[in-house]
Enzyme design. Structure first.
Site: not given
Ligand SMILES: *Cc1c(COP(=O)(O)O)cnc(C)c1O
Length: 372
Positions: A47, A99, A171, A196
């Protein structure tokens, strides 16, 4: 070194014991102490540290030009860690089309915990200034935004945040460090859903936060990671780092394909609007040209007609898959209002395209028959 080289070499030396070019996956949850009780090899319990996760963190740090990265089990766990580094009562300024998971988190669990937030259109800098409160501690930027693909001036927002003694977090999931590096534009931290583009093949979930400098915020992120425990597992770290090796080349192709699709859709008589900052008609064309290396692999468009018409177009797609998410090899189409629920900012006739790596001619042919 350039980003393409760092993606392949940063924290990815051949293994000392075997010379392996592809790193081993370390599944051990615990590590042996030296005879005097110390952990000189740096690992103690999974962890608090794992070689695959550490390598991923170090690589992302170099790609973003930061001081240190903390990897979590999902993008949302990364966002949660950033927000919980604040104190109850602190105020966070969020983009109006952020988001939807972030919106759900701030309206539910974090509100009960005492965090306050408000939303603003971050493309309007005067509105951003006017929305700051005396106890605003974080201004959260998402650019390009979801699903309207708005582009926000990171350097300007960071400056506004700093003048108000607030931090600026970005982000960077949609742009990736291939297209923009927010820390170099003045942001204090940058977050990714590595589910992603980093992973890149729709087969691994994760999240990262990279900070511009060491300090309290980093300490709290580490606490949240290793005490709260939403850590990224060894195999997931390995898959993500493998995905990153081809990131720059995938992103470039996805940007080219998205530009071709946007140009096609902009001319189509069945389409009323195309949201893509790379189109010269986009209000974000100039800002995206100066802030980003290319306009990205995400675009949205409105079909002429209502929600049902948009659903009919999506239903006819054959090669393009009806699914949420982005950043993988497959092109995905999504009726965004359906997945976001009642407080969505998405127009009812909007479809979002996450452009993949198929040949753009085949994608255009599929769109043509779906819109016909
Ligand atoms: C998918 C996404 C998230 C959340 O991420 P997860 O891996 O699904 O928890 C946050 N911000 C953006 C812009 C995203 O596309």
């Amino acid at each position: 070194m350039k980003l393409e080289t760092l993606a392949i070499h940063a924290a990815q030396e051949p293994e000392a014991a075997t010379g392996a070019i592809s790193p081993s996956i370390h599944l051990s949850t615990t590590f042996e102490r030296d005879s005097d009780g110390e952990f000189r090899r740096g690992y103690e319990y999974v962890r608090s540290g794992n070689p695959n996760r550490n390598a991923l963190e170090q690589c992302v740090t170099q790609l973003e030009g930061g001081a240190e990265t903390v990897a979590f089990s999902s993008g949302m766990a990364a966002v949660q860690a950033v927000l919980q580094a604040l104190a109850p009562g602190d105020h966070v300024l969020l983009p109006d089309d952020c988001y939807y998971g972030v919106r759900a988190l701030t309206q539910g669990p974090l509100r009960r915990w005492g965090m306050r937030h408000s939303t603003v259109d971050m493309t309007d800098l005067d509105q951003v200034r006017a929305s700051l409160q005396p106890d605003t501690r974080l201004v959260w930027v998402e650019t390009p935004s979801n699903p309207l693909v708005k582009v926000v001036d990171i350097a300007a927002i960071a400056e506004i945040a700093h003048a108000a003694q607030a931090h600026c977090g970005v982000d960077n999931t949609w742009a990736t460090p291939v297209l923009q590096q927010p820390l170099r534009l003045g942001a204090d931290m940058v977050m990714h859903s590595s589910t992603k583009y980093f992973g890149g093949h729709s087969d691994v979930m994760g999240g990262t936060v990279t900070v511009a400098e060491q300090g309290t915020w980093l300490q709290r992120l580490r606490e949240c990671q290793t005490e709260a425990g939403a850590v990224l597992g060894a195999f997931d770290s390995w898959l993500t780092l493998r995905g990153i090796q081809t990131l720059a080349y995938r992103i470039r192709a996805q940007c080219d394909h998205a530009a071709a699709l946007a140009a096609y859709l902009a001319e189509h008589s069945g389409v009323s609007d195309v949201f893509y900052p790379g189109l010269t008609t986009s209000p974000y064309y100039h800002l995206s040209s100066s802030q980003m290396a290319a306009a990205g692999g995400m675009l949205s468009f409105c079909v002429k007609g209502d929600s049902a018409q948009a659903m009919r177009v999506a239903a006819k797609a054959q090669l393009i898959r009806r699914a949420t998410s982005l950043g993988g090899t497959h092109t995905l189409i999504e009726h965004r209002a359906s997945i976001e629920g009642p407080d969505t900012q998405a127009p009812a006739n909007l479809l979002r395209l996450a452009v993949g790596l198929e040949h753009p001619d085949d994608l255009i042919e599929d769109l043509a028959q779906a819109l016909a």
